[in-house]
Design a protein around this motif. Structure first.
Motif, PDB file in Angstrom:
ATOM      1  N   ARG A   1       4.080 -12.171 -45.339  1.00 29.97           N
ATOM      2  CA  ARG A   1       5.343 -11.486 -45.306  1.00 29.97           C
ATOM      3  C   ARG A   1       6.373 -12.207 -46.048  1.00 29.97           C
ATOM      4  O   ARG A   1       7.172 -11.383 -46.645  1.00 29.97           O
ATOM      5  CB  ARG A   1       5.778 -11.513 -43.827  1.00 29.97           C
ATOM      6  N   PHE A   2       6.117 -13.399 -46.737  1.00 31.48           N
ATOM      7  CA  PHE A   2       7.069 -14.140 -47.475  1.00 31.48           C
ATOM      8  C   PHE A   2       7.228 -13.469 -48.977  1.00 31.48           C
ATOM      9  O   PHE A   2       6.203 -13.039 -49.597  1.00 31.48           O
ATOM     10  CB  PHE A   2       6.715 -15.412 -47.627  1.00 31.48           C
TER      11      PHE A   2
ATOM     12  N   LEU B   1       5.112 -22.376 -40.516  1.00 29.28           N
ATOM     13  CA  LEU B   1       5.999 -21.365 -41.199  1.00 29.28           C
ATOM     14  C   LEU B   1       5.911 -19.919 -40.546  1.00 29.28           C
ATOM     15  O   LEU B   1       6.932 -19.244 -40.328  1.00 29.28           O
ATOM     16  CB  LEU B   1       5.779 -21.482 -42.508  1.00 29.28           C
ATOM     17  N   THR B   2       4.449 -19.632 -40.287  1.00 30.55           N
ATOM     18  CA  THR B   2       4.283 -18.266 -39.698  1.00 30.55           C
ATOM     19  C   THR B   2       4.835 -18.082 -38.251  1.00 30.55           C
ATOM     20  O   THR B   2       5.531 -17.242 -37.799  1.00 30.55           O
ATOM     21  CB  THR B   2       2.770 -18.059 -39.421  1.00 30.55           C
ATOM     22  N   ALA B   3       4.859 -19.359 -37.532  1.00 28.40           N
ATOM     23  CA  ALA B   3       5.459 -19.469 -36.225  1.00 28.40           C
ATOM     24  C   ALA B   3       7.013 -19.097 -36.182  1.00 28.40           C
ATOM     25  O   ALA B   3       7.591 -18.790 -35.322  1.00 28.40           O
ATOM     26  CB  ALA B   3       4.936 -20.808 -35.676  1.00 28.40           C
ATOM     27  N   ARG B   4       7.416 -19.672 -37.526  1.00 29.72           N
ATOM     28  CA  ARG B   4       9.088 -19.668 -37.607  1.00 29.72           C
ATOM     29  C   ARG B   4       9.526 -18.276 -37.701  1.00 29.72           C
ATOM     30  O   ARG B   4      10.425 -17.900 -37.377  1.00 29.72           O
ATOM     31  CB  ARG B   4       9.414 -20.488 -38.658  1.00 29.72           C
ATOM     32  N   LEU B   5       8.418 -17.387 -38.274  1.00 29.66           N
ATOM     33  CA  LEU B   5       8.770 -16.055 -38.575  1.00 29.66           C
ATOM     34  C   LEU B   5       8.653 -15.324 -37.454  1.00 29.66           C
ATOM     35  O   LEU B   5       9.506 -14.198 -37.206  1.00 29.66           O
ATOM     36  CB  LEU B   5       7.872 -15.405 -39.662  1.00 29.66           C
TER      37      LEU B   5
ATOM     38  N   ALA C   1       1.362 -23.936 -43.310  1.00 28.51           N
ATOM     39  CA  ALA C   1       1.461 -22.417 -43.168  1.00 28.51           C
ATOM     40  C   ALA C   1       1.625 -21.912 -41.727  1.00 28.51           C
ATOM     41  O   ALA C   1       2.113 -20.989 -41.483  1.00 28.51           O
ATOM     42  CB  ALA C   1       0.081 -21.818 -43.760  1.00 28.51           C
ATOM     43  N   ASP C   2       0.848 -22.628 -40.881  1.00 26.34           N
ATOM     44  CA  ASP C   2       0.672 -22.167 -39.521  1.00 26.34           C
ATOM     45  C   ASP C   2       2.250 -22.226 -38.960  1.00 26.34           C
ATOM     46  O   ASP C   2       2.754 -21.811 -38.223  1.00 26.34           O
ATOM     47  CB  ASP C   2      -0.065 -23.187 -38.667  1.00 26.34           C
TER      48      ASP C   2
ATOM     49  N   LEU D   1       0.478 -18.902 -48.098  1.00 26.70           N
ATOM     50  CA  LEU D   1       1.456 -18.736 -47.081  1.00 26.70           C
ATOM     51  C   LEU D   1       1.756 -17.345 -46.519  1.00 26.70           C
ATOM     52  O   LEU D   1       0.887 -16.432 -47.016  1.00 26.70           O
ATOM     53  CB  LEU D   1       2.885 -18.838 -48.002  1.00 26.70           C
ATOM     54  N   ASP D   2       2.243 -17.028 -45.529  1.00 31.52           N
ATOM     55  CA  ASP D   2       2.456 -15.576 -44.596  1.00 31.52           C
ATOM     56  C   ASP D   2       2.663 -14.786 -45.766  1.00 31.52           C
ATOM     57  O   ASP D   2       3.738 -14.765 -46.572  1.00 31.52           O
ATOM     58  CB  ASP D   2       3.575 -15.907 -43.734  1.00 31.52           C
TER      59      ASP D   2
END
Length: 224
Positions: free
Chosen positions: A53-54, A219-223, A216-217, A50-51
Motif C-alpha cells: 500500500r505504500f 509498518l504493516t501493523a501501523r497502517l 515490514a511487519d 514493504l507493504d
C-alpha cells in the motif's frame, strides 16, 4: 505554481503503490534515507519488502562527497569520537521536512500517514526529523543509527511526541556505529511518551533479513 514530481527539491526514486487505496483515500508515504557515502538506489531495494500500500520514495542526500556518494552532513570518525557538522545536519533536517510537504502535494499522498525509515546517517536524520517535527510523521524506523545531541535537546514537547511510533533496530556486532549508540537511543527514548520499540539483532552494520522482516511487519501493523 503547482508542485510536480519533477520539481521536488531532492532527487529520489519512486515505487508507486502496488495496491490502490480505497476510493477517496490517499496512499501512505514511506521515505527512505540512505547512509553517508551512499545514494538513493541503496535502500530502494527495500521497497519490494514493504507493504504494497505504500508509495515509497528513496531520497538522495543533498551533499555530494564524490561521484555517486552523498551525505546528509559531513562527519569524521576520530580517536576522540564522532565529529558531526550539526549545522549542516540541521539544514538537511529542514530539507527533509520541506520535502515531506512537497511529496505529499506532488504525489497526492496522505499527510497523516508519512513514515520515515533510514539506515546509519539516514537513521540519524529520520530520528532527528521525527523527534523535532512529530506532527509531520506517523512513524519512524531508525536502523543502526544514533541520537544527535540536537535531536535530543531540540525535541518537541512530550505532549507533541505522545504516541509517536518509533521502531529502532541495531546490530550487536556493528563496528561502525557500535550497539552502545543504539542502546543510548533506547535509554533516552524509553522514558518519553512515545510508542517505542527497540530490538537488537546478531548482525554488523547492515540490514538483516530478520530485522527487515520485523520492520515490514511493524509498518504493516501501523497502517492497520
Amino acid at each position: 505554481m503547482a508542485i510536480t514530481p519533477q520539481s521536488l527539491s531532492l532527487t529520489h526514486l519512486v515505487r508507486e503503490p502496488e495496491v490502490a487505496p480505497p476510493a477517496g483515500d490517499k496512499p501512505p508515504l514511506m521515505l527512505l534515507l540512505h547512509g553517508v557515502g551512499s545514494h538513493e538506489h541503496d535502500l530502494f531495494d527495500l521497497a519490494p519488502h514493504l507493504d504494497p500500500r505504500f508509495l515509497v520514495l528513496s531520497l538522495r542526500a543533498p551533499i555530494t562527497l564524490r561521484p555517486g556518494a552523498f551525505a546528509w552532513y559531513p562527519v569524521d570518525f576520530t580517536p576522540q569520537g564522532i565529529v558531526s557538522d550539526e549545522t549542516q545536519a540541521e539544514a538537511s533536517r529542514q530539507k527533509i521536512l520541506a520535502f515531506i510537504d512537497e511529496a505529499v502535494e506532488a504525489y497526492g499522498a496522505d499527510p497523516a500517514r508519512v513514515f520515515l525509515a533510514g539506515f546509519s546517517q539516514g537513521a540519524i536524520m529520520s530520528l532527528f526529523a521525527a523527534l523535532t517535527a512529530p506532527e509531520k510523521v506517523a512513524g519512524v524506523v531508525p536502523m543502526s543509527g544514533r541520537l544527535l545531541p540536537d535531536a535530543w535537546h531540540n525535541r518537541a514537547p512530550d505532549d507533541a511526541l505522545r504516541g509517536l511510533p518509533v521502531f529502532a533496530v541495531h546490530g550487536t556486532y556493528d563496528n561502525v556505529l557500535p550497539v552502545a549508540l543504539g542502546r543510548e537511543i533506547r535509554d533516552k527514548l524509553l522514558p518519553l511518551p512515545l510508542d517505542f520499540t527497540y530490538r537488537e539483532y546478531p548482525m554488523a552494520h547492515e540490514i538483516s533479513q530478520a530485522s527487515l522482516s520485523d520492520i515490514a511487519d511493524w509498518l504493516t501493523a501501523r497502517l492497520g
